[in-house]
Design a protein around this motif. Sequence first.
Motif, PDB file in Angstrom:
ATOM      1  N   GLU A 219      -2.798   0.998  -8.422  1.00 32.98           N
ATOM      2  CA  GLU A 219      -2.325   2.291  -8.925  1.00 32.98           C
ATOM      3  C   GLU A 219      -0.859   2.461  -8.557  1.00 32.98           C
ATOM      4  OE1 GLU A 219      -3.239   6.990  -7.992  1.00 32.98           O
ATOM      5  OE2 GLU A 219      -4.938   5.594  -8.067  1.00 32.98           O
ATOM      6  N   ASN A 220      -0.028   2.659  -9.579  1.00 33.09           N
ATOM      7  CA  ASN A 220       1.413   2.855  -9.364  1.00 33.09           C
ATOM      8  C   ASN A 220       2.034   1.719  -8.548  1.00 33.09           C
ATOM      9  OD1 ASN A 220       1.332   5.355 -10.747  1.00 33.09           O
ATOM     10  ND2 ASN A 220       0.663   6.388  -8.876  1.00 33.09           N
ATOM     11  N   GLY A 221       1.626   0.497  -8.865  1.00 38.30           N
ATOM     12  CA  GLY A 221       2.225  -0.653  -8.222  1.00 38.30           C
ATOM     13  C   GLY A 221       1.777  -0.912  -6.796  1.00 38.30           C
ATOM     14  N   LYS A 222       0.720  -0.238  -6.347  1.00 38.85           N
ATOM     15  CA  LYS A 222       0.197  -0.428  -5.002  1.00 38.85           C
ATOM     16  C   LYS A 222      -1.327  -0.648  -5.072  1.00 38.85           C
ATOM     17  CE  LYS A 222       4.182   0.520  -2.979  1.00 38.85           C
ATOM     18  NZ  LYS A 222       4.954  -0.468  -2.180  1.00 38.85           N
ATOM     19  N   ILE A 223      -1.851  -1.349  -4.074  1.00 39.16           N
ATOM     20  CA  ILE A 223      -3.302  -1.552  -4.009  1.00 39.16           C
ATOM     21  C   ILE A 223      -3.957  -0.262  -3.526  1.00 39.16           C
ATOM     22  CG2 ILE A 223      -5.154  -2.809  -2.845  1.00 39.16           C
ATOM     23  CD1 ILE A 223      -3.234  -5.215  -2.718  1.00 39.16           C
TER      24      ILE A 223
ATOM     25  N   PHE B 260       0.821  -1.205   0.000  1.00 39.66           N
ATOM     26  CA  PHE B 260       0.000   0.000   0.000  1.00 39.66           C
ATOM     27  C   PHE B 260       0.858   1.260   0.000  1.00 39.66           C
ATOM     28  CE2 PHE B 260      -2.423  -3.397   1.957  1.00 39.66           C
ATOM     29  CZ  PHE B 260      -3.656  -3.301   1.332  1.00 39.66           C
ATOM     30  N   ASP B 261       0.250   2.344  -0.471  1.00 40.01           N
ATOM     31  CA  ASP B 261       0.859   3.662  -0.412  1.00 40.01           C
ATOM     32  C   ASP B 261       0.428   4.321   0.884  1.00 40.01           C
ATOM     33  OD1 ASP B 261       1.948   6.148  -0.849  1.00 40.01           O
ATOM     34  OD2 ASP B 261       0.455   6.759  -2.339  1.00 40.01           O
ATOM     35  N   ASP B 262       1.134   4.004   1.949  1.00 43.17           N
ATOM     36  CA  ASP B 262       0.789   4.482   3.292  1.00 43.17           C
ATOM     37  C   ASP B 262      -0.676   4.144   3.609  1.00 43.17           C
ATOM     38  OD1 ASP B 262       3.373   5.453   3.740  1.00 43.17           O
ATOM     39  OD2 ASP B 262       2.906   7.346   2.760  1.00 43.17           O
ATOM     40  N   ASP B 263      -1.459   5.152   3.977  1.00 38.18           N
ATOM     41  CA  ASP B 263      -2.856   4.913   4.371  1.00 38.18           C
ATOM     42  C   ASP B 263      -3.825   5.264   3.238  1.00 38.18           C
ATOM     43  OD1 ASP B 263      -4.138   3.773   6.606  1.00 38.18           O
ATOM     44  OD2 ASP B 263      -5.001   5.704   7.184  1.00 38.18           O
ATOM     45  N   ASN B 264      -3.295   5.402   2.022  1.00 37.07           N
ATOM     46  CA  ASN B 264      -4.122   5.785   0.870  1.00 37.07           C
ATOM     47  C   ASN B 264      -4.758   4.531   0.259  1.00 37.07           C
ATOM     48  OD1 ASN B 264      -3.375   8.568   1.028  1.00 37.07           O
ATOM     49  ND2 ASN B 264      -1.402   8.019   0.111  1.00 37.07           N
TER      50      ASN B 264
ATOM     51  N   THR C 280      -8.763 -18.667  -8.517  1.00 33.51           N
ATOM     52  CA  THR C 280      -8.716 -17.949  -9.791  1.00 33.51           C
ATOM     53  C   THR C 280      -8.196 -16.535  -9.582  1.00 33.51           C
ATOM     54  OG1 THR C 280     -10.675 -19.188 -10.529  1.00 33.51           O
ATOM     55  CG2 THR C 280     -10.089 -17.233 -11.800  1.00 33.51           C
ATOM     56  N   VAL C 281      -7.381 -16.061 -10.515  1.00 32.98           N
ATOM     57  CA  VAL C 281      -6.950 -14.661 -10.547  1.00 32.98           C
ATOM     58  C   VAL C 281      -7.176 -14.153 -11.963  1.00 32.98           C
ATOM     59  CG1 VAL C 281      -5.071 -13.022 -10.201  1.00 32.98           C
ATOM     60  CG2 VAL C 281      -5.200 -15.082  -8.776  1.00 32.98           C
ATOM     61  N   LEU C 282      -8.046 -13.162 -12.102  1.00 36.48           N
ATOM     62  CA  LEU C 282      -8.369 -12.578 -13.405  1.00 36.48           C
ATOM     63  C   LEU C 282      -8.127 -11.075 -13.344  1.00 36.48           C
ATOM     64  CD1 LEU C 282     -11.773 -14.409 -14.088  1.00 36.48           C
ATOM     65  CD2 LEU C 282      -9.553 -14.964 -15.092  1.00 36.48           C
ATOM     66  N   GLY C 283      -7.750 -10.487 -14.480  1.00 35.22           N
ATOM     67  CA  GLY C 283      -7.519  -9.055 -14.467  1.00 35.22           C
ATOM     68  C   GLY C 283      -7.622  -8.416 -15.830  1.00 35.22           C
ATOM     69  N   GLU C 284      -7.860  -7.126 -15.809  1.00 31.98           N
ATOM     70  CA  GLU C 284      -7.751  -6.288 -17.002  1.00 31.98           C
ATOM     71  C   GLU C 284      -7.196  -4.950 -16.555  1.00 31.98           C
ATOM     72  OE1 GLU C 284     -10.129  -4.522 -20.905  1.00 31.98           O
ATOM     73  OE2 GLU C 284     -11.289  -5.522 -19.325  1.00 31.98           O
ATOM     74  N   GLY C 285      -5.965  -4.676 -16.954  1.00 25.23           N
ATOM     75  CA  GLY C 285      -5.342  -3.411 -16.598  1.00 25.23           C
ATOM     76  C   GLY C 285      -5.177  -3.246 -15.108  1.00 25.23           C
ATOM     77  N   ASN C 286      -5.754  -2.174 -14.572  1.00 26.60           N
ATOM     78  CA  ASN C 286      -5.585  -1.829 -13.161  1.00 26.60           C
ATOM     79  C   ASN C 286      -6.567  -2.529 -12.228  1.00 26.60           C
ATOM     80  OD1 ASN C 286      -7.562  -0.261 -14.511  1.00 26.60           O
ATOM     81  ND2 ASN C 286      -7.517   1.315 -12.941  1.00 26.60           N
ATOM     82  N   PHE C 287      -7.416  -3.410 -12.758  1.00 27.74           N
ATOM     83  CA  PHE C 287      -8.381  -4.139 -11.943  1.00 27.74           C
ATOM     84  C   PHE C 287      -8.047  -5.628 -11.934  1.00 27.74           C
ATOM     85  CE2 PHE C 287     -10.738  -0.289 -12.881  1.00 27.74           C
ATOM     86  CZ  PHE C 287     -11.432  -0.036 -11.699  1.00 27.74           C
ATOM     87  N   VAL C 288      -8.083  -6.227 -10.736  1.00 28.40           N
ATOM     88  CA  VAL C 288      -7.781  -7.652 -10.580  1.00 28.40           C
ATOM     89  C   VAL C 288      -8.811  -8.276  -9.647  1.00 28.40           C
ATOM     90  CG1 VAL C 288      -6.110  -9.361  -9.788  1.00 28.40           C
ATOM     91  CG2 VAL C 288      -5.311  -7.263 -10.908  1.00 28.40           C
ATOM     92  N   LEU C 289      -9.360  -9.415 -10.066  1.00 24.94           N
ATOM     93  CA  LEU C 289     -10.309 -10.166  -9.259  1.00 24.94           C
ATOM     94  C   LEU C 289      -9.680 -11.474  -8.801  1.00 24.94           C
ATOM     95  CD1 LEU C 289     -13.351 -10.522  -8.261  1.00 24.94           C
ATOM     96  CD2 LEU C 289     -13.648 -11.890 -10.335  1.00 24.94           C
ATOM     97  N   THR C 290      -9.780 -11.767  -7.509  1.00 26.60           N
ATOM     98  CA  THR C 290      -9.346 -13.065  -6.998  1.00 26.60           C
ATOM     99  C   THR C 290     -10.558 -13.818  -6.469  1.00 26.60           C
ATOM    100  OG1 THR C 290      -8.873 -12.227  -4.765  1.00 26.60           O
ATOM    101  CG2 THR C 290      -7.072 -12.213  -6.373  1.00 26.60           C
TER     102      THR C 290
END
Length: 280
Positions: free
Chosen positions: A253-257, A183-187, A223-233
């Motif tokens: 976003e920018n490599g962080k959840i 995570f990006d701190d508390d964001n 299962t892990v599915l994704g498109e771009g910046n969205f990922v479903l597990t």
Amino acid sequence: MKRLVLICALVLLCSACYPKNQHATQDTLSQKNKATALLESIETGNPTPVSYINPEKYIQHNLMVKDGLAGFGELLKQLPEGSAKVNVVRAFQDEKYVFTHTEYDIFGPKIGFDIFKFENGKIVEHWDNLQVAAGPSPNGHSMIDGATVITDRALTDENKALVCSFVQDILRDGKMERLTSYFDDDNYIQHNPNIGDGLSGLGKALEAMSKAGIVMKYDRIHTVLGEGNFVLTVSEGSFAGKPTAFYDLFRVENGKIAEHWDVIETIAAPHDRKNNNGKF
């Protein structure tokens, strides 16, 4: 009347009565559009999207619905005329799979994730997870609001790997010392109705669950599915001692959840199931 028309269409398909070229134009639609149209037809009664299902091979993993097109038709018969509402909020495609995030009113307000598998342009398999709508969250978020724009499609695989590692490390293995690295701190925007935003909100929720003696356990990622910046597990585990299916949607976003939605459903006991295909 609309539902009757749709049910009649199902009967025709199951009897293989459609001419092969009757729905030739459907091939111009994307898999994502076909899946969305099929879900929306539950409300509208439009019979055309039923033709997007392979009538000879449709495997149903909703354990409360009988297998095949006949099971889909039986479900529609149970709905009071004009009662169903379907609002597809998000739709994504990962190769032969389409997954959607949908607001339903079917026998009451619900939030759901649906996964459709395609072969040769036809839907051949379906999984879903449904939860009674609740909320808002402590920060005022609903279970379906928030970001919808798909970006960073070139980073799909990278984002899937990040999210998969998070679910494995934190939710399955409990390696909380690694939590902050995701995570990006508390964001962090949280749409679970019982959890506040940020890592601080997550910590408070986990503490409250522990005090109440409620245990949430992830055992296996299916299962892990994704498109771009969205990922479903899609994961299997237990919640409050009951076998449970966890569907978690993450925005990266920018490599962080950066954002999270989920739907948690108790897995039906074997004697209550209407098909033998398994939840996963």
